[in-house]
Design a protein around this motif. Sequence first.
Motif, PDB file in Angstrom:
ATOM      1  N   SER A  31       8.296  -2.818 -50.552  1.00 32.19           N
ATOM      2  CA  SER A  31       8.795  -3.197 -51.443  1.00 32.19           C
ATOM      3  C   SER A  31       8.519  -4.712 -52.291  1.00 32.19           C
ATOM      4  O   SER A  31       7.792  -4.344 -53.355  1.00 32.19           O
ATOM      5  CB  SER A  31       9.856  -3.502 -52.165  1.00 32.19           C
ATOM      6  N   GLU A  32       8.494  -5.384 -51.606  1.00 27.73           N
ATOM      7  CA  GLU A  32       8.225  -6.626 -51.861  1.00 27.73           C
ATOM      8  C   GLU A  32       6.142  -6.929 -51.498  1.00 27.73           C
ATOM      9  O   GLU A  32       6.378  -7.814 -52.764  1.00 27.73           O
ATOM     10  CB  GLU A  32       8.679  -8.078 -50.918  1.00 27.73           C
ATOM     11  N   ILE A  34       4.176  -4.998 -52.304  1.00 25.71           N
ATOM     12  CA  ILE A  34       3.577  -4.103 -53.716  1.00 25.71           C
ATOM     13  C   ILE A  34       4.398  -4.996 -54.518  1.00 25.71           C
ATOM     14  O   ILE A  34       2.985  -4.531 -55.032  1.00 25.71           O
ATOM     15  CB  ILE A  34       4.315  -2.588 -53.440  1.00 25.71           C
ATOM     16  N   ASP A  35       5.623  -5.295 -55.278  1.00 29.05           N
ATOM     17  CA  ASP A  35       5.831  -6.024 -56.608  1.00 29.05           C
ATOM     18  C   ASP A  35       4.844  -7.232 -56.376  1.00 29.05           C
ATOM     19  O   ASP A  35       4.013  -7.359 -57.709  1.00 29.05           O
ATOM     20  CB  ASP A  35       7.037  -6.614 -56.289  1.00 29.05           C
ATOM     21  N   HIS A  36       4.338  -7.413 -55.628  1.00 28.27           N
ATOM     22  CA  HIS A  36       3.406  -9.265 -55.578  1.00 28.27           C
ATOM     23  C   HIS A  36       2.748  -9.450 -56.074  1.00 28.27           C
ATOM     24  O   HIS A  36       2.008 -10.004 -56.783  1.00 28.27           O
ATOM     25  CB  HIS A  36       3.910  -9.636 -54.120  1.00 28.27           C
ATOM     26  N   THR A  38       1.526  -6.405 -57.421  1.00 22.30           N
ATOM     27  CA  THR A  38       0.768  -5.753 -58.698  1.00 22.30           C
ATOM     28  C   THR A  38       1.328  -6.239 -59.727  1.00 22.30           C
ATOM     29  O   THR A  38       1.084  -5.404 -61.550  1.00 22.30           O
ATOM     30  CB  THR A  38       1.758  -4.162 -58.944  1.00 22.30           C
ATOM     31  N   ARG A  39       1.756  -7.506 -60.152  1.00 15.10           N
ATOM     32  CA  ARG A  39       2.553  -8.368 -60.478  1.00 15.10           C
ATOM     33  C   ARG A  39       1.844  -9.057 -61.881  1.00 15.10           C
ATOM     34  O   ARG A  39       2.088  -8.317 -63.498  1.00 15.10           O
ATOM     35  CB  ARG A  39       3.426  -9.584 -60.572  1.00 15.10           C
ATOM     36  N   LEU A  42      -0.469  -3.805 -63.629  1.00 18.22           N
ATOM     37  CA  LEU A  42       0.410  -3.127 -63.205  1.00 18.22           C
ATOM     38  C   LEU A  42      -0.357  -1.737 -62.364  1.00 18.22           C
ATOM     39  O   LEU A  42       0.654  -1.429 -61.978  1.00 18.22           O
ATOM     40  CB  LEU A  42       1.473  -2.670 -64.230  1.00 18.22           C
ATOM     41  N   LYS A 206       4.099   2.443 -55.881  1.00 14.01           N
ATOM     42  CA  LYS A 206       5.342   2.045 -55.876  1.00 14.01           C
ATOM     43  C   LYS A 206       6.400   2.790 -55.418  1.00 14.01           C
ATOM     44  O   LYS A 206       7.843   2.721 -55.770  1.00 14.01           O
ATOM     45  CB  LYS A 206       5.238   1.793 -57.472  1.00 14.01           C
TER      46      LYS A 206
END
Length: 376
Positions: A31-32, A34-36, A38-39, A42, A206
């Motif tokens: 999760s971290e 993917i978030d990093h 696509t920040r 998106l 996501k």
Amino acid sequence: MSPHKQSANHSQNHPGNFMLKEIYDQPQILSEIIDHNTRSNLNQFKLLGSELSTERLNSFKNVLILGMGSSLHAGMVAKLWFERIARIKSESDNSSEFKDRNPIINKNTLAISISQSGETADTLSAIETAKEMGATVLNISNSANSTSNKLADYNLPINAGEERSIAATKSFTCSLLQLYMLAVEMGNARNSLGQPELKKIVDELKELPIMLDDLLKMTSQIEELAEQYYGYKNFLYLGRNLNYPIALEGALKLKEVSYIHAEGYPSGELKHGPLALIDSQMATAVIMPKDSMFVKNLNIVKEINSKGGKVISITSNQAEAVSNKDNNVIYIPDTSELISPLLTCIPLQLFSYFTATKLGRNIDKPRNLSKSVTVE
């Protein structure tokens, strides 16, 4: 309570080693990552910043992926991703074999080396060979100060965090994730992905951590299967296409931590020899998510059952799989064919862990093995 915290609590029910904890770390870590990535946008990934520009990614004519063990299996999956998503000719190779086969590569080749430690001797030698032949080398490693990082032209961190168990779990899935996002990024650079398709890929990815959390809720069922099967001396692992390398990885995990003989094959190879091994004493795991290969895999399951073999199916197609009453079934969440390897590997990790636990093995430090193989 968040899903990731719930997963952590599950792992605390089986304290005493790192492997299970590291299996349960995976939803949060992925999760971290993917978030990093696509920040800033998106609907896109930007893994390499300005290091490898869109123009540079578009200039390569072929991709070569190198690794050993679990890293090799990740590379085998990635080969298919690069071909399907980026539409670029790709191959994967065992690092120890690559340097001795007089490979045909040149300045138009992107060579991707994968090594969790960054110190695997055969992979370091393969990097040097690839560079001598003019290839651009992108290294994927979990160690920022490794030798492979220093040898490579570019570096992409695995970002799995410290992995203390010798058997790779979270470093394997994080390698898969980084390779998948890289294939998508290259596909975008090469205009082989339209924006609607790209958005769909990113949106699905996501959701991956939530799907992993759901999958980890099946731990008790997988532990029960291990109780049923830990006495078997031989296992076959079968999969097709994207999940053939996962069959190899599942067999490797079982060998590493339980010391049970296990072999991985493409499902289509069964009738070309391995079928002779099938009897009531041979257990087979068939990786058969709901994809274009499902019907063929289901026929393989029926063939094995007809010969008296015992089968564990990892599938996302509940209705048809349940109709096969002799089968033990592990269900994964429904997802696209492309990212199914990121899900199908998890129950195989858990099955290996619980089987080794039943046998009283030293799970974090299996005999004869080390975390980093620094000699050829």
